[in-house]
Design a protein around this motif. Structure first.
Motif, PDB file in Angstrom:
ATOM      1  N   ASP A  66      23.420  40.281  41.636  1.00 15.07           N
ATOM      2  CA  ASP A  66      24.483  40.154  40.642  1.00 15.07           C
ATOM      3  C   ASP A  66      24.320  38.889  39.797  1.00 15.07           C
ATOM      4  OD1 ASP A  66      25.671  42.482  41.484  1.00 15.07           O
ATOM      5  OD2 ASP A  66      27.149  41.501  42.763  1.00 15.07           O
ATOM      6  N   ASP A 131      23.145  52.201  40.267  1.00 14.27           N
ATOM      7  CA  ASP A 131      24.367  51.711  40.902  1.00 14.27           C
ATOM      8  C   ASP A 131      24.601  50.238  40.571  1.00 14.27           C
ATOM      9  OD1 ASP A 131      24.937  54.144  42.026  1.00 14.27           O
ATOM     10  OD2 ASP A 131      24.101  53.662  43.996  1.00 14.27           O
ATOM     11  N   GLY A 135      27.655  48.754  38.391  1.00 15.47           N
ATOM     12  CA  GLY A 135      28.501  47.718  38.985  1.00 15.47           C
ATOM     13  C   GLY A 135      28.676  46.533  38.049  1.00 15.47           C
ATOM     14  N   TRP A 136      27.590  46.120  37.392  1.00 17.83           N
ATOM     15  CA  TRP A 136      27.702  45.007  36.435  1.00 17.83           C
ATOM     16  C   TRP A 136      28.625  45.382  35.277  1.00 17.83           C
ATOM     17  CZ3 TRP A 136      21.671  44.951  36.386  1.00 17.83           C
ATOM     18  CH2 TRP A 136      21.205  44.425  37.604  1.00 17.83           C
ATOM     19  N   ARG A 138      31.068  47.520  35.393  1.00 20.73           N
ATOM     20  CA  ARG A 138      32.459  47.553  35.863  1.00 20.73           C
ATOM     21  C   ARG A 138      33.069  46.161  35.864  1.00 20.73           C
ATOM     22  NH1 ARG A 138      30.528  51.543  39.349  1.00 20.73           N
ATOM     23  NH2 ARG A 138      30.109  50.034  41.002  1.00 20.73           N
ATOM     24  N   ASP A 151      30.660  54.497  33.008  1.00 16.40           N
ATOM     25  CA  ASP A 151      29.711  53.484  33.465  1.00 16.40           C
ATOM     26  C   ASP A 151      28.366  54.078  33.843  1.00 16.40           C
ATOM     27  OD1 ASP A 151      31.403  51.326  33.104  1.00 16.40           O
ATOM     28  OD2 ASP A 151      32.276  51.482  35.104  1.00 16.40           O
TER      29      ASP A 151
END
Length: 203
Positions: A66, A131, A135-136, A138, A151
């Motif tokens: 992340d 995924d 996620g980033w 979101r 997304d």
């Protein structure tokens, strides 16, 4: 301990692939490298696919990271671009070993006689990358930095661009110059940030 034995099997399989990216991870070969019987390996990994997915998951431990995606002191575009860049193979103009290894992996998966295990591994990698990107997105959506949208669809778009850039790094003949590669990635990120905002209340 079960956890340690499982890790030993995964480590043995990774060692075989490191020696030869085109190798087929047969039960016999992996069990022999791990110093166990085939039946013991089957206890932890009932199918070759489950073994190969575990190997690929282990290879990606900690990545994609992340990085600084939650750090609101940085521009959101910079954070997303930074996260996407880590999915690219290293750019080493003077050393073709990295590019050659990627070519071997791609050939093992999709070339003549490509193995099922290699294709499963690539599919596992793609799923994890999608995924991660979703996620980033979101995170940035929750921060109000990007408009609400699908997304998964946006993640697929960004991954398609990243994979295209990756191919130009793997195949030097097609490698762009003069900052064109960076500009293409910037264009993709910009498209996400300037997409029309979706009003979920009228959906």
């Amino acid at each position: 301990m079960p956890g340690r034995r499982r890790q030993e099997i995964v480590d043995a399989a990774r060692a075989l692939l490191a020696e030869d990216p085109e190798a087929t991870l047969t039960v016999r070969a992996v069990a022999e490298r791990a110093g166990i019987g085939a039946s013991t390996l089957r206890h932890y990994f009932p199918t070759q696919r489950s073994l190969h997915q575990a190997v690929f998951a282990a290879a990606l431990d900690g990545t994609p990271s992340d990085l600084r995606i939650h750090d609101t002191s940085l521009p959101a575009e910079v954070r997303l671009r930074e996260c996407l860049a880590q999915l690219l193979p290293p750019l080493q103009p003077a050393d073709q070993s990295t590019a050659d290894k990627w070519l071997k992996v791609l050939n093992a998966a999709f070339g003549p006689g490509g193995g099922t295990e290699a294709r499963n591994a690539w599919a596992s990698y793609t799923a994890r990358a999608l995924d991660a990107i979703a996620g980033w997105l979101r995170v940035l959506t929750e921060q109000g930095a990007v408009p609400e949208a699908d997304d998964k669809r946006r993640a697929r778009f960004l991954l398609t661009v990243v994979e295209g850039i990756a191919l130009t790094r793997i195949i030097p003949v097609a490698r762009p110059g003069g900052g064109e590669e960076e500009a293409v990635l910037d264009d993709a990120v910009s498209a996400v940030f300037h997409a029309p905002r979706v009003d979920n209340r009228t959906a």
